[in-house]
Design an enzyme around this catalytic site. Structure first.
Site, mmCIF file in Angstrom:
data_model
loop_
_atom_site.group_PDB
_atom_site.id
_atom_site.type_symbol
_atom_site.label_atom_id
_atom_site.label_comp_id
_atom_site.label_asym_id
_atom_site.label_seq_id
_atom_site.Cartn_x
_atom_site.Cartn_y
_atom_site.Cartn_z
ATOM 1 N N TYR A 20 14.120 -73.158 -18.533
ATOM 2 C CA TYR A 20 15.253 -72.491 -17.882
ATOM 3 C C TYR A 20 14.915 -72.109 -16.442
ATOM 4 O O TYR A 20 15.218 -70.994 -15.986
ATOM 5 C CB TYR A 20 15.674 -71.251 -18.682
ATOM 6 C CG TYR A 20 16.556 -71.594 -19.843
ATOM 7 C CD1 TYR A 20 17.936 -71.678 -19.687
ATOM 8 C CD2 TYR A 20 16.016 -71.853 -21.099
ATOM 9 C CE1 TYR A 20 18.753 -72.013 -20.752
ATOM 10 C CE2 TYR A 20 16.827 -72.195 -22.165
ATOM 11 C CZ TYR A 20 18.201 -72.274 -21.987
ATOM 12 O OH TYR A 20 19.002 -72.610 -23.044
ATOM 13 N N TYR A 146 25.014 -68.921 -28.783
ATOM 14 C CA TYR A 146 23.804 -69.683 -28.445
ATOM 15 C C TYR A 146 22.942 -69.741 -29.695
ATOM 16 O O TYR A 146 22.616 -68.707 -30.290
ATOM 17 C CB TYR A 146 23.015 -69.041 -27.306
ATOM 18 C CG TYR A 146 21.693 -69.740 -27.058
ATOM 19 C CD1 TYR A 146 21.640 -70.926 -26.334
ATOM 20 C CD2 TYR A 146 20.510 -69.228 -27.583
ATOM 21 C CE1 TYR A 146 20.435 -71.586 -26.136
ATOM 22 C CE2 TYR A 146 19.298 -69.879 -27.386
ATOM 23 C CZ TYR A 146 19.268 -71.054 -26.665
ATOM 24 O OH TYR A 146 18.073 -71.714 -26.474
ATOM 25 N N ASP A 238 22.952 -66.368 -38.242
ATOM 26 C CA ASP A 238 21.846 -66.584 -37.314
ATOM 27 C C ASP A 238 21.294 -65.231 -36.872
ATOM 28 O O ASP A 238 21.811 -64.598 -35.966
ATOM 29 C CB ASP A 238 22.355 -67.394 -36.114
ATOM 30 C CG ASP A 238 21.260 -67.668 -35.091
ATOM 31 O OD1 ASP A 238 20.150 -67.118 -35.242
ATOM 32 O OD2 ASP A 238 21.523 -68.420 -34.139
ATOM 33 N N LYS A 267 11.937 -65.619 -33.507
ATOM 34 C CA LYS A 267 11.650 -64.596 -32.498
ATOM 35 C C LYS A 267 10.748 -63.483 -33.020
ATOM 36 O O LYS A 267 9.529 -63.624 -33.024
ATOM 37 C CB LYS A 267 12.953 -64.055 -31.907
ATOM 38 C CG LYS A 267 13.639 -65.082 -31.009
ATOM 39 C CD LYS A 267 14.629 -64.460 -30.082
ATOM 40 C CE LYS A 267 15.291 -65.507 -29.199
ATOM 41 N NZ LYS A 267 14.368 -66.116 -28.228
#
Length: 429
Positions: A20, A146, A238, A267
């Site tokens: 990114y 996302y 999610d 994560k």
């Protein structure tokens, strides 16, 4: 004279390509070590990691308990193929996590990151329909969502400049707004119109992270989930970002009245120590693959599936997460965020301040729609770095996702820096 910092930057620029990042205009800061909520660069400067290093470091950096656990495991078993073999860390982690999740979650499938956890979930849902003799090919998902950067995850995420080069290769998804009092009946009607072809509804519960920390109410999400269930549309939740305490409860699922069929995690799963993804599902979904015919199996995996070191890190992180002291810290951060949001409300340069658990976000007023590519992003990023704070705005949306070990003093320092920034930067770009 070239400093250590400059030397590392030059070496990095010569060989690395960062995520990114427009490499022509960016220089990565070399970080030499981390401790607790702090990062230290090559010149010794300290930064408060206010975004948990992309939302993963729950308990701070280089936590000794996790490090010791992984070190012991490294001398016992570092890796073994998970096809045809198993091991203690994977078994114990699955047992412990499933005991904490909604009661219908019964099986755990390991992968390596959040994007692949979502890919696995989508393949489970689509093949569940196929194996059941009722093929369905459409996915329902939220706008501004996302779910990752692999092709399946991109297909069910928001479309924009970052997905434009691949647009013709992404599969069709039916996108809807997040539910609220005004639109819930309309959303139910959309489900009714497409239920015959909808394999699943995939959603980020309560907070859409990369979409700009957009938040919605549990009540209306629960209502939409219930309607999907009544319409035989599988629910994929999610929790890659919001899991493990981020929303103020262990999982966002704890705030919802309906249970999902499939859940995705990554994560914070290992406390930020190493990559690991996990997809859980109900026994009903698992049973659709459980068959004498080998072709009905779920054909997905990678070399490091259920890596023993990663599973051990996750077990250690879970130990820390469940401590009373950690739970108190989560509630402290959540309460301080609520107080700061109240202070920001009505500020002329703040369009929308909000919080959910340990997540706080505010949109800078720029005189136009919120944009990921806002020029304000870089200015704010540098402003906070100069004050020893790592914040990574999403365009003109500034957010905090701190590690749970962050002190009251450091959090107040961050709030003070935000107030200073609001006085420095104009409301219009």
């Amino acid at each position: 004279m070239v400093t250590k910092q400059q030397n590392w930057i030059a070496r990095d620029q010569a060989v690395n390509w960062h995520p990114y990042t427009q490499m022509k205009t960016t220089r990565a800061i070399p970080i030499i070590r981390g401790e607790g909520a702090y990062l230290y660069d090559a010149d010794g400067k300290q930064y408060i990691d206010a975004v948990s290093s992309w939302w993963v470091t729950l308990h701070g950096h280089a936590h000794p308990y996790i490090a010791e656990s992984v070190s012991k495991q490294l001398y016992e078993l570092e890796q073994v193929i998970f096809a045809g073999f198993t091991h203690r860390p994977a078994i114990e982690l699955s047992e412990r996590l499933l005991s904490l999740l909604p009661r219908l979650q019964s099986k755990a499938f390991y992968s390596d990151n959040g994007s692949t956890a979502v890919e696995v979930a989508l393949k489970m849902a689509l093949q569940y329909a196929y194996n059941s003799g009722r093929p369905k090919s459409k996915i329902l998902a939220f706008r501004n969502g996302y779910h990752g950067d692999t092709f399946g995850a991109m297909s069910v995420s928001a479309r924009g400049k970052w997905t434009a080069p691949f647009q013709d290769l992404l599969f069709e998804t039916i996108f809807i707004d997040v539910p609220n009092r005004e639109n819930i009946e309309e959303l139910k009607n959309i489900v009714d119109q497409h239920k015959g072809e909808l394999a699943c509804f995939l959603y980020e519960p309560l907070v859409q992270g990369a979409g700009g920390m957009l938040m919605h109410e549990a009540m209306y999400l629960s209502a939409l989930m219930a309607h999907c269930r009544a319409s035989n549309v599988l629910l994929i939740q999610d929790e890659v970002f919001v899991g493990f305490g981020r929303t103020g409860t262990l999982f966002a699922a704890n705030q919802l009245q309906e249970e999902p069929d499939i859940m995705c995690f990554s994560k914070g799963l290992t406390g930020g120590t190493m990559p690991l993804g996990l997809t859980t599902c109900t026994l009903d979904i698992y049973d659709a693959f459980y068959h004498d015919e080998k072709s009905r199996a779920l054909f997905h995996g990678h070399s490091f599936t259920a890596n023993p070191l990663a599973c051990t890190a996750a077990l250690a992180s879970l130990d820390l997460l469940l401590l009373d002291s950690t739970q108190r810290s989560i509630q402290k951060i959540a309460h301080m965020h609520q107080q700061f949001v109240a202070k920001l409300n009505g500020h002329p340069q703040v369009r929308h301040a909000r919080s959910c658990g340990t997540i706080l976000a505010l949109e800078w007023e720029i005189g136009q729609e919120t944009s990921y590519f806002s020029n304000l992003q870089h200015s704010l990023y540098i402003f906070f770095l100069e004050r020893g704070i790592l914040l990574r705005p999403l365009g003109n949306t500034l957010y905090l996702v701190p590690p749970y070990c962050l002190s009251t003093e450091d959090l107040e320092h961050i709030y003070d820096a935000i107030m200073e920034a609001l006085s420095v930067f104009p409301s219009i770009e």
